[in-house]
Design a protein around this motif. Structure first.
Motif, PDB file in Angstrom:
ATOM      1  N   ASP A 107      45.854  27.037  28.721  1.00  0.00           N
ATOM      2  CA  ASP A 107      44.988  26.724  27.584  1.00  0.00           C
ATOM      3  C   ASP A 107      45.326  25.329  27.056  1.00  0.00           C
ATOM      4  N   ARG A 146      34.593  38.165  21.369  1.00  0.00           N
ATOM      5  CA  ARG A 146      35.784  38.191  22.254  1.00  0.00           C
ATOM      6  C   ARG A 146      35.410  38.093  23.723  1.00  0.00           C
ATOM      7  N   LEU A 148      33.606  36.532  27.240  1.00  0.00           N
ATOM      8  CA  LEU A 148      33.216  35.317  27.960  1.00  0.00           C
ATOM      9  C   LEU A 148      31.729  35.364  28.265  1.00  0.00           C
TER      10      LEU A 148
ATOM     11  N   ASP B  33      47.452  35.772  35.580  1.00  0.00           N
ATOM     12  CA  ASP B  33      47.220  34.385  35.151  1.00  0.00           C
ATOM     13  C   ASP B  33      46.369  34.292  33.882  1.00  0.00           C
ATOM     14  N   LEU B  36      48.070  32.608  30.985  1.00  0.00           N
ATOM     15  CA  LEU B  36      48.253  31.162  30.892  1.00  0.00           C
ATOM     16  C   LEU B  36      47.419  30.598  29.747  1.00  0.00           C
ATOM     17  N   ALA B  37      46.299  31.244  29.484  1.00  0.00           N
ATOM     18  CA  ALA B  37      45.400  30.736  28.446  1.00  0.00           C
ATOM     19  C   ALA B  37      45.100  31.790  27.394  1.00  0.00           C
ATOM     20  N   PHE B  38      45.917  32.817  27.328  1.00  0.00           N
ATOM     21  CA  PHE B  38      45.622  33.940  26.442  1.00  0.00           C
ATOM     22  C   PHE B  38      46.492  33.884  25.195  1.00  0.00           C
ATOM     23  N   ASN B  42      44.732  35.811  18.975  1.00  0.00           N
ATOM     24  CA  ASN B  42      43.291  35.521  18.952  1.00  0.00           C
ATOM     25  C   ASN B  42      42.749  35.819  20.350  1.00  0.00           C
ATOM     26  N   PRO B  43      42.707  37.097  20.741  1.00  0.00           N
ATOM     27  CA  PRO B  43      42.432  37.434  22.139  1.00  0.00           C
ATOM     28  C   PRO B  43      40.976  37.189  22.547  1.00  0.00           C
ATOM     29  N   LEU B  44      40.821  36.552  23.708  1.00  0.00           N
ATOM     30  CA  LEU B  44      39.504  36.298  24.293  1.00  0.00           C
ATOM     31  C   LEU B  44      39.554  36.838  25.717  1.00  0.00           C
ATOM     32  N   PHE B  45      38.528  37.594  26.109  1.00  0.00           N
ATOM     33  CA  PHE B  45      38.600  38.297  27.390  1.00  0.00           C
ATOM     34  C   PHE B  45      37.563  37.762  28.373  1.00  0.00           C
ATOM     35  N   PRO B  46      38.033  37.305  29.542  1.00  0.00           N
ATOM     36  CA  PRO B  46      37.092  36.765  30.512  1.00  0.00           C
ATOM     37  C   PRO B  46      36.342  37.828  31.310  1.00  0.00           C
ATOM     38  N   GLN B  48      35.664  42.457  31.911  1.00  0.00           N
ATOM     39  CA  GLN B  48      35.908  43.815  31.413  1.00  0.00           C
ATOM     40  C   GLN B  48      37.249  44.339  31.921  1.00  0.00           C
ATOM     41  N   PHE B  51      39.927  42.990  29.855  1.00  0.00           N
ATOM     42  CA  PHE B  51      39.892  43.628  28.528  1.00  0.00           C
ATOM     43  C   PHE B  51      40.595  44.988  28.595  1.00  0.00           C
TER      44      PHE B  51
END
Lengths: 408, 367
Positions: A107, A146, A148, B33, B36-38, B42-46, B48, B51
């Motif tokens: 990030d 939340r 994408l 991985d 690396l950006a999680f 403030n969780p964001l899920f790429p 399902q 998640f």
């Protein structure tokens, strides 16, 4: 049995509790190479992502869009996310995140946006500097709440490679020719090799596959002509107003100048500070003119303050530069085998063999068609050395004679 | 005696279940991985899959706190019934709480990096359990509804405490706020909301182990209590604002379920308390109708502290410190890593339980 049924019920509820995506699991690739997870229903927010290196200040319109950006000082990658929020959405806060992801999946920066339906903003904006970052594949991710909803890969590249890619993207071509026809709106005999010569020019014309956007009512370009030694031989800002044909972007330089060096010339076209086109041409020495034998044509020189009071110069005579004095030439065509309506050009050459003055004459317009007259001033600024006069017809020499100029 | 042991079995099995879910979550932390950006705050899920992998682990902390509360209540009651003086019984739990805080600051904090550095000056889930155990000793003798009321008051006022203004530049103010109310670098597991869950666990223990004295009753009433909490949580979430920290787009979306865990929102605590109670009901039903299905989980559930401390150390050393697939894979790599770790940890847990069962060593009994 009743208990077993309830256990099954629990398991089903658990599966439900695992959460549902509001987007299709398989993304589509949009026309501008955005990986987009389409909504499962029309009530969902739609987004479109654009990356650019710059934007127009007046309209904030992205320019130099694409997926390649240079790593350099003060260089930035800008991201614009256009939102299409259906009216049916409640006025509850809509939460978006723009996440910049590095080459290793790390990030780099995440920015949160909280919008309401009655907000006028419908574009999310974020940017990162490229200086000091490693070259490679980066990713921009857009999250709605939340989840994408879109991602777009982009590449940070060496600034030289970037210039090539942006030229390709804008689709600009830059061509050369000695002459440009305004009527046909095109170059005549386009080429990349030119010879120096009196009154000669090199023209360049720019054509665009994708027209760059106007900033307000104007779009500005800079044309830069680089001499073989890399120095700027000539540059010029060209402003085009809305409505003007952008395909008529032209520039030209004279190649009869004695200061113009031979060698490889480079012409760059800049839009903002970005080179969007480049081409080269080779300038060669003036071609030696051929002779056309049309009979004996004597040339006589005289020197003085007027033709009548002037004194003849012998073949070996040396003219001395004096104030108000001129060299007069008289060319006798009485024995020449030529068409009476023919056109001639009198060319005066300096000691370096460069034509410093020329004049066209038509025989039929002469008082005496058998005699052509010409003159040049002879003052102290004139270089000393061997000067020549020549008569040119159909691009060939039909008569030539020299005289010497010395200091008093 | 046999009946008491059976009740312990399903509790052990449930603890084993959440221990295994925790291993899955921690395997993801080391192999996936995504991390690396999680940002867990403030969780964001790429996707399902990602998640689900993350959200499954949300059950673990509430599960451990509720079970800790339940087990403190049960052990205290049993000690007193055996003739131990109340003060001495409480002193044991104060020691146990302090031991957990010490384990957090020494072993656990360092094990995350594979013991690459000694990093004692922050707290975490184990310390939060430890402090909750100590606090529980002050109210463990009160009636269930008093403890329930204290838990309710804490849960109700916590959303307001989160909004308190304090000087973030002040180390002491920040430390105090993070110790009890909010999450940050010093402590992601503030004591107050998690202690409320431990209190509720102690309340449930009274019913599970004493009041609802047959399996059917336990199942039905646990199902009702769990279901009511899940429904109340849904009402809190649907009404919005109070008790919610993160907004959501629509019911059933990732954002709807994944409200803030650091610190836990009111919705988060009500929701997972409900699910823990429902799971306990389910595990005791399975223990009755198909005990062979969940028996293996008891291996982990009997030594949860050992299991916690060792699995992070193994992952920290072999994955992070030796840089073996550290955050290089995705969901598949995570699942493979998890399966391998599960086998290893099953053997280790069984081995340690045998030692612990026959040991009289103070420290080993504490683990």
């Amino acid at each position: 049995m009743n208990d077993k049924a309830q256990i099954c019920f629990f398991v089903l509820i658990l599966l439900f509790a695992a959460g549902c995506t509001t987007r299709q699991s398989e993304p589509i690739l949009t026309e501008n190479n955005t990986i987009y997870y389409t909504p499962k229903d029309s009530m969902q927010v739609k987004v479109s992502v654009e990356l650019g290196r710059k934007f127009l200040k007046a309209t904030r319109q992205p320019i130099f869009t694409g997926q390649h950006f240079p790593v350099a000082k003060d260089e930035t990658v800008h991201a614009w996310v256009d939102l299409d929020m259906p009216d049916e959405l409640s006025n509850a806060e809509q939460v978006f995140h723009i996440q910049w992801v590095g080459t290793h999946g790390d990030d780099l920066y995440t920015k949160e946006f909280n919008l309401r339906m009655d907000d006028t903003a419908s574009v999310l904006y974020s940017s990162i500097f490229t200086e000091g970052r490693e070259q490679g594949n980066y990713n921009l991710r857009i999250y709605y709440f939340r989840e994408l909803v879109a991602e777009k890969h982009f590449y940070l590249v060496d600034s030289a490679k970037y210039a090539d890619s942006i030229s390709e993207n804008v689709g600009t071509t830059l061509s050369f020719g000695e002459k440009y026809s305004r009527k046909k709106q095109q170059l005549l005999n386009p080429d990349t090799i030119f010879h120096k010569g009196p009154g000669k020019w090199v023209n360049t014309v720019v054509r665009f596959r994708n027209e760059p956007p106007f900033e307000g009512d104007q779009v500005k370009f800079k044309v830069e002509w680089l001499a073989p030694n890399g120095d700027v031989a000539y540059d010029k800002w060209i402003k085009l107003n809305r409505g003007e044909d952008i395909d008529l972007l032209r520039s030209s330089i004279s190649i009869d100048d004695k200061d113009r060096d031979t060698g490889l010339y480079t012409v760059n076209l800049y839009w903002f500070d970005q080179r969007i086109a480049q081409n080269q041409f080779r300038l060669k020495p003036q071609k030696k003119m051929e002779w056309l034998h049309v009979g004996h044509i004597p040339i006589t020189f005289s020197i003085g303050k007027s033709r009548k009071s002037s004194s003849p110069l012998s073949i070996q005579a040396k003219a001395t530069a004096g104030k108000g004095e001129k060299i007069y030439a008289s060319i006798d065509l009485s024995n020449a085998r030529i068409n009476p309506n023919a056109t001639f050009e009198i060319q005066w050459l300096n000691p370096e063999g460069i034509v410093f003055f020329s004049k066209k004459k038509k025989l039929s317009e002469q008082k005496n068609p058998a005699k052509v007259l010409g003159s040049i001033s002879l003052n102290s600024k004139r270089d000393t050395g061997k000067y020549s006069l020549r008569l040119v017809h159909k691009g060939k020499i039909i008569a030539q004679k020299s005289f010497n100029v010395v200091n008093k | 005696m046999t009946a008491v042991k059976k009740r312990f079995d399903y509790i052990d099995q449930f603890r084993g279940f959440i221990g295994i879910l925790m291993l899955l979550g921690h395997s993801s932390y080391y192999f996936n991985d995504l991390w690396l950006a999680f940002d867990p705050l403030n969780p964001l899920f790429p996707s399902q899959g990602q998640f689900i992998l993350r959200y499954i682990g949300y059950l673990c902390a509430p599960g451990f706190l509720i079970m800790a509360g339940a087990m403190v209540w049960l052990s205290y009651q049993r000690s007193v019934e055996k003739g131990t003086k109340p003060l001495k019984a409480k002193w044991y739990y104060v020691q146990r709480g302090l031991f957990l805080v010490l384990v957090q600051m020494t072993w656990v904090n360092s094990s995350w990096s594979g013991f690459a550095r000694f990093d004692p000056w922050h707290l975490g889930i184990i310390a939060s359990i430890g402090i909750s155990v100590i606090l529980l000793t002050t109210v463990i003798t009160t009636r269930w509804y008093i403890r329930g009321l204290i838990a309710a008051v804490i849960l109700i006022i916590h959303p307001f405490l989160v909004e308190l203004n304090y000087n973030v530049e002040s180390v002491w103010q920040s430390a105090l706020m993070q110790l009890f109310v909010i999450s940050g670098e010093f402590n992601k597991y503030p004591v107050l909301p998690w202690f409320a869950l431990a209190l509720l666990g102690s309340v449930m223990a009274g019913f599970w182990f004493k009041v609802w004295n047959d399996s059917k009753k336990r199942f039905i009433y646990s199902f009702i209590v769990g279901g009511v909490f899940v429904l109340v949580a849904l009402v809190v979430r649907l009404v919005g604002v109070y008790g919610n920290i993160f907004e959501y787009s629509e019911i059933g979306s990732f954002a709807f379920f994944a409200d803030q865990k650091y610190p836990p929102s009111l919705f988060h605590n009500l929701w997972f308390f409900g699910w823990v109670v429902l799971f306990v009901a389910m595990f005791q039903a399975i223990a009755k109708y198909a005990p062979y299905l969940t028996r293996f989980l008891g291996i982990v559930g009997k030594v949860p502290m050992f299991y916690y401390a060792i699995h992070i150390a193994i992952l920290g050393i072999f994955v992070k410190r030796f840089d073996f697939l550290y955050r290089e894979g995705g969901i598949t790599t995570t699942l493979i890593g998890f399966a391998v770790m599960l086998v290893v940890m099953m053997f280790l847990a069984r081995w340690f339980y045998k030692i612990k069962a026959r040991s009289t060593n103070y420290l080993i009994r504490m683990i």
